[in-house]
Design an enzyme around this catalytic site. Structure first.
Site, PDB file in Angstrom:
ATOM      1  N   TRP A  34       0.866  -1.183   0.000  1.00 51.20           N
ATOM      2  CA  TRP A  34       0.000   0.000   0.000  1.00 51.20           C
ATOM      3  C   TRP A  34       0.896   1.223   0.000  1.00 51.20           C
ATOM      4  O   TRP A  34       1.869   1.262   0.767  1.00 51.20           O
ATOM      5  CB  TRP A  34      -0.873  -0.017   1.270  1.00 51.20           C
ATOM      6  CG  TRP A  34      -1.754   1.194   1.429  1.00 51.20           C
ATOM      7  CD1 TRP A  34      -3.047   1.312   1.063  1.00 51.20           C
ATOM      8  CD2 TRP A  34      -1.398   2.453   2.032  1.00 51.20           C
ATOM      9  NE1 TRP A  34      -3.530   2.559   1.376  1.00 51.20           N
ATOM     10  CE2 TRP A  34      -2.526   3.290   1.978  1.00 51.20           C
ATOM     11  CE3 TRP A  34      -0.230   2.971   2.589  1.00 51.20           C
ATOM     12  CZ2 TRP A  34      -2.530   4.582   2.470  1.00 51.20           C
ATOM     13  CZ3 TRP A  34      -0.226   4.264   3.075  1.00 51.20           C
ATOM     14  CH2 TRP A  34      -1.374   5.062   3.012  1.00 51.20           C
ATOM     15  N   SER A 100       4.787  -5.552   2.548  1.00 54.74           N
ATOM     16  CA  SER A 100       3.979  -4.642   3.356  1.00 54.74           C
ATOM     17  C   SER A 100       2.537  -5.149   3.459  1.00 54.74           C
ATOM     18  O   SER A 100       2.287  -6.233   3.984  1.00 54.74           O
ATOM     19  CB  SER A 100       4.070  -3.225   2.789  1.00 54.74           C
ATOM     20  OG  SER A 100       3.562  -2.272   3.688  1.00 54.74           O
ATOM     21  N   MET A 101       1.566  -4.408   2.936  1.00 53.31           N
ATOM     22  CA  MET A 101       0.186  -4.863   2.967  1.00 53.31           C
ATOM     23  C   MET A 101       0.014  -6.185   2.222  1.00 53.31           C
ATOM     24  O   MET A 101      -0.849  -6.998   2.562  1.00 53.31           O
ATOM     25  CB  MET A 101      -0.729  -3.802   2.352  1.00 53.31           C
ATOM     26  CG  MET A 101      -2.201  -4.132   2.452  1.00 53.31           C
ATOM     27  SD  MET A 101      -3.211  -2.836   1.711  1.00 53.31           S
ATOM     28  CE  MET A 101      -4.451  -2.656   2.966  1.00 53.31           C
ATOM     29  N   ASP A 229      13.152   0.536   9.482  1.00 53.95           N
ATOM     30  CA  ASP A 229      11.798   0.730   8.963  1.00 53.95           C
ATOM     31  C   ASP A 229      10.992   1.604   9.921  1.00 53.95           C
ATOM     32  O   ASP A 229      10.746   1.231  11.064  1.00 53.95           O
ATOM     33  CB  ASP A 229      11.121  -0.633   8.798  1.00 53.95           C
ATOM     34  CG  ASP A 229       9.833  -0.568   7.984  1.00 53.95           C
ATOM     35  OD1 ASP A 229       9.102   0.433   8.094  1.00 53.95           O
ATOM     36  OD2 ASP A 229       9.558  -1.537   7.256  1.00 53.95           O
ATOM     37  N   HIS A 258      11.669   1.042   5.109  1.00 51.42           N
ATOM     38  CA  HIS A 258      10.530   0.284   4.592  1.00 51.42           C
ATOM     39  C   HIS A 258      10.703   0.028   3.085  1.00 51.42           C
ATOM     40  O   HIS A 258      10.361  -1.044   2.594  1.00 51.42           O
ATOM     41  CB  HIS A 258       9.236   1.058   4.854  1.00 51.42           C
ATOM     42  CG  HIS A 258       7.996   0.234   4.702  1.00 51.42           C
ATOM     43  ND1 HIS A 258       7.732  -0.883   5.463  1.00 51.42           N
ATOM     44  CD2 HIS A 258       6.928   0.365   3.868  1.00 51.42           C
ATOM     45  CE1 HIS A 258       6.569  -1.400   5.121  1.00 51.42           C
ATOM     46  NE2 HIS A 258       6.070  -0.668   4.146  1.00 51.42           N
TER      47      HIS A 258
END
Length: 289
Positions: A34, A100-101, A229, A258
């Protein structure tokens, strides 16, 4: 470059996923974070293709070139879309890679669809078991941060996009990320629907994958995260995830933010290749922590 119809909406209009299917050999499916899209995997996809893999990338509904679909942005729907893509392409012994997402999407797929067609997992810079601060995760993201993201996205989507493109790489010492690269990140975010972005913030705020993780305990799994991150702090996410998956390989990259798919692109590609070419259902090499 193709479109896959996954359903029709309440007005009978098709909801389609955009995907790219390139190369031959070991099938690797990469799910994006995302609020990015399939293009984020450019460096890793090129390396995987060069080393004999079939690489499938796609845009989650509401992102990139896929359809917008009002009111349908939730992990169950994302997992079902992923299942339809794997089935439509008749993929087998897949290495499923999430960022991530996308890590949450993969974990929900494994629980909801019993890991069908999957031989290995890579969970990169993930948001699991959960991202929000709680009594069991005091190092998570607090409510005020989620509220601020929601407000700033609603008030000035483009200023928010510029902030996020910078935040992806905050904490990184070397290499320096160019302005052109950040512009590329922003171009991906600009393709996302505002509704899907707002829904994503809510999902990141409220979803806990602890129960879903039971479905992947025995699956060969690589977990990668950056020590620097700032979006999904490692102690709150992948460190806890690795504890829940005692047989996984956990690699924590020093000074990685990240956005390690950019800053540590070659290292990540090498680790993915090592996973892809390992036999299914075997113990992987020792972790680098």
């Amino acid at each position: 470059m193709s479109m896959l119809e996954v359903e029709t909406d309440t007005l009978g209009r098709p909801v389609e996923l955009y995907y790219e299917d390139v190369g031959y050999g070991f099938p690797v499916v990469l799910t994006h974070g995302w609020p990015l899209d399939h293009a984020m995997w450019e460096a890793q996809a090129a390396e995987l293709l060069d080393r004999g893999c079939r690489v499938i990338t796609f845009d989650r509904r509401g992102f990139g070139r896929s359809s917008q679909s009002q009111g349908s942005y939730n992990y169950n729907r994302f997992a079902d879309d992923l299942a339809m893509l794997l089935d439509a392409l008749d993929l087998r012994d897949v290495t499923l890679v999430g960022y991530s997402m996308g890590v949450g999407e993969i974990i929900r797929y494994m629980a909801r669809h019993l890991g069908q067609r999957v031989g290995r997992l890579a969970l990169i810079s993930g948001v699991a078991p959960s991202l929000a601060k709680s009594s069991t995760d005091v190092g998570g993201v607090d409510e005020a941060t989620f509220d601020r993201m929601d407000t700033e996205l609603r008030e000035d989507r483009f200023a928010f996009t510029a902030w996020y493109a910078n935040e992806l790489f905050e904490g990184c010492q070397e290499p320096t990320v160019s302005r052109a690269t950040k512009d590329w990140i922003q171009s991906q975010i600009h393709r996302a629907a505002t509704e899907s972005m707002l829904a994503g913030i809510q999902l990141l705020r409220e979803t806990d994958f602890s129960e879903d993780l039971r479905a992947i305990v025995n699956m060969p799994t690589l977990v990668v995260h950056g020590h620097a991150d700032r979006i999904a702090p490692i102690a709150a996410t992948s460190a806890r995830l690795a504890d829940a998956l005692p047989n996984c390989v956990f690699k924590a990259y020093d000074d990685a933010p990240h956005g390690l798919f950019v800053t540590h692109a070659r290292e990540l590609a090498a680790d993915l290749l090592e996973l892809v070419k390992s036999p299914p259902n075997v113990t992987l090499p020792a972790a680098k922590v």
